[in-house]
Scaffold this motif. Structure first.
Motif, short mmCIF file in Angstrom:
data_model
loop_
_atom_site.label_atom_id
_atom_site.label_comp_id
_atom_site.label_asym_id
_atom_site.label_seq_id
_atom_site.Cartn_x
_atom_site.Cartn_y
_atom_site.Cartn_z
N PHE A 151 0.87 -20.25 -10.14
CA PHE A 151 1.44 -20.48 -11.47
C PHE A 151 2.12 -19.22 -11.98
O PHE A 151 3.34 -19.20 -12.15
N ALA A 152 1.37 -18.18 -12.23
CA ALA A 152 1.93 -16.93 -12.73
C ALA A 152 1.27 -15.78 -11.98
O ALA A 152 0.06 -15.80 -11.75
N PRO A 153 2.03 -14.78 -11.58
CA PRO A 153 1.45 -13.65 -10.87
C PRO A 153 0.47 -12.88 -11.76
O PRO A 153 0.71 -12.68 -12.95
N LYS A 154 -0.64 -12.46 -11.18
CA LYS A 154 -1.65 -11.74 -11.94
C LYS A 154 -1.25 -10.29 -12.16
O LYS A 154 -1.50 -9.71 -13.21
N TYR A 155 -0.62 -9.69 -11.16
CA TYR A 155 -0.23 -8.28 -11.25
C TYR A 155 1.29 -8.14 -11.36
O TYR A 155 1.92 -7.41 -10.61
N PHE A 156 1.87 -8.82 -12.32
CA PHE A 156 3.31 -8.78 -12.50
C PHE A 156 3.80 -7.40 -12.92
O PHE A 156 4.92 -7.01 -12.60
N TRP A 157 2.94 -6.64 -13.58
CA TRP A 157 3.29 -5.31 -14.06
C TRP A 157 3.43 -4.30 -12.92
O TRP A 157 4.07 -3.26 -13.09
N ALA A 158 2.87 -4.61 -11.75
CA ALA A 158 2.89 -3.64 -10.64
C ALA A 158 4.31 -3.34 -10.17
O ALA A 158 4.61 -2.21 -9.77
N GLY A 159 5.19 -4.32 -10.20
CA GLY A 159 6.58 -4.08 -9.81
C GLY A 159 7.29 -3.16 -10.77
O GLY A 159 8.08 -2.30 -10.36
N PHE A 160 7.00 -3.30 -12.06
CA PHE A 160 7.65 -2.46 -13.06
C PHE A 160 7.10 -1.05 -13.08
O PHE A 160 7.77 -0.11 -13.51
N VAL A 161 5.88 -0.87 -12.63
CA VAL A 161 5.29 0.46 -12.56
C VAL A 161 5.73 1.18 -11.28
O VAL A 161 5.98 2.38 -11.29
N SER A 162 5.88 0.44 -10.19
CA SER A 162 6.18 1.07 -8.91
C SER A 162 7.64 1.53 -8.80
O SER A 162 7.91 2.50 -8.08
N ILE A 163 8.57 0.89 -9.47
CA ILE A 163 9.97 1.29 -9.37
C ILE A 163 10.21 2.70 -9.93
O ILE A 163 10.85 3.51 -9.26
N PRO A 164 9.68 3.07 -11.10
CA PRO A 164 9.84 4.47 -11.54
C PRO A 164 9.11 5.47 -10.65
O PRO A 164 9.55 6.61 -10.51
N ILE A 165 8.00 5.05 -10.02
CA ILE A 165 7.30 5.95 -9.11
C ILE A 165 8.16 6.23 -7.87
O ILE A 165 8.23 7.36 -7.39
N ILE A 166 8.84 5.21 -7.36
CA ILE A 166 9.75 5.41 -6.23
C ILE A 166 10.89 6.34 -6.64
O ILE A 166 11.28 7.23 -5.88
N PHE A 167 11.41 6.16 -7.84
CA PHE A 167 12.49 7.02 -8.33
C PHE A 167 12.03 8.46 -8.44
O PHE A 167 12.73 9.39 -8.01
N ALA A 168 10.85 8.69 -9.01
CA ALA A 168 10.33 10.06 -9.16
C ALA A 168 10.10 10.70 -7.80
O ALA A 168 10.40 11.89 -7.60
N GLY A 169 9.58 9.94 -6.85
CA GLY A 169 9.37 10.48 -5.51
C GLY A 169 10.67 10.84 -4.82
O GLY A 169 10.76 11.86 -4.12
N SER A 170 11.70 10.02 -5.02
CA SER A 170 12.98 10.33 -4.38
C SER A 170 13.63 11.56 -5.02
O SER A 170 14.25 12.36 -4.33
N ILE A 171 13.47 11.72 -6.32
CA ILE A 171 14.01 12.91 -7.00
C ILE A 171 13.29 14.17 -6.52
O ILE A 171 13.92 15.21 -6.28
N LEU A 172 11.97 14.10 -6.35
CA LEU A 172 11.23 15.26 -5.88
C LEU A 172 11.51 15.57 -4.41
O LEU A 172 11.31 16.70 -3.97
N PHE B 215 4.79 11.33 -0.83
CA PHE B 215 3.57 10.62 -1.21
C PHE B 215 3.85 9.62 -2.33
O PHE B 215 3.40 8.48 -2.29
N LEU B 216 4.63 10.04 -3.32
CA LEU B 216 4.98 9.13 -4.42
C LEU B 216 5.85 7.98 -3.93
O LEU B 216 5.70 6.84 -4.39
N ILE B 217 6.76 8.26 -3.00
CA ILE B 217 7.57 7.18 -2.44
C ILE B 217 6.68 6.18 -1.72
O ILE B 217 6.85 4.97 -1.87
N PHE B 218 5.73 6.69 -0.94
CA PHE B 218 4.81 5.80 -0.22
C PHE B 218 3.99 4.95 -1.18
O PHE B 218 3.86 3.73 -0.99
N ILE B 219 3.44 5.56 -2.23
CA ILE B 219 2.65 4.82 -3.21
C ILE B 219 3.52 3.78 -3.92
O ILE B 219 3.10 2.65 -4.15
N GLY B 220 4.75 4.16 -4.29
CA GLY B 220 5.64 3.23 -4.97
C GLY B 220 6.04 2.05 -4.10
O GLY B 220 6.05 0.91 -4.56
#
Length: 71
Positions: free
Chosen positions: A28-49, A7-12
């Protein structure tokens, strides 16, 4: 834990895909630029679990081959 990891991998991956879409469609500039930086640790946590379930299935599939090589 059995369903939390995938589930965490899917969300990430969904969040990362959203970030890629936002990044390439922004003028000009992405509005949700932070989403990439938040999703990478979520993918990592899902893969570890998910690792114990993946290891169990690989050992179940290759158990005979491993036993032959040990003996």
């Amino acid at each position: 834990m059995k369903y939390l990891g995938p589930f965490l991998i899917f969300i990430g991956v969904a969040g990362f895909g959203f970030w890629v879409y936002d990044f390439f469609t922004a003028e000009f500039a992405p509005k949700y630029f932070w989403a990439g930086f938040v999703s990478i640790p979520i993918i990592f946590a899902g893969s570890i679990l998910s690792m114990p379930a993946i290891q169990r299935s690989m050992l179940k599939q290759n158990g005979d081959i491993i036993r032959e090589q040990i003996d």
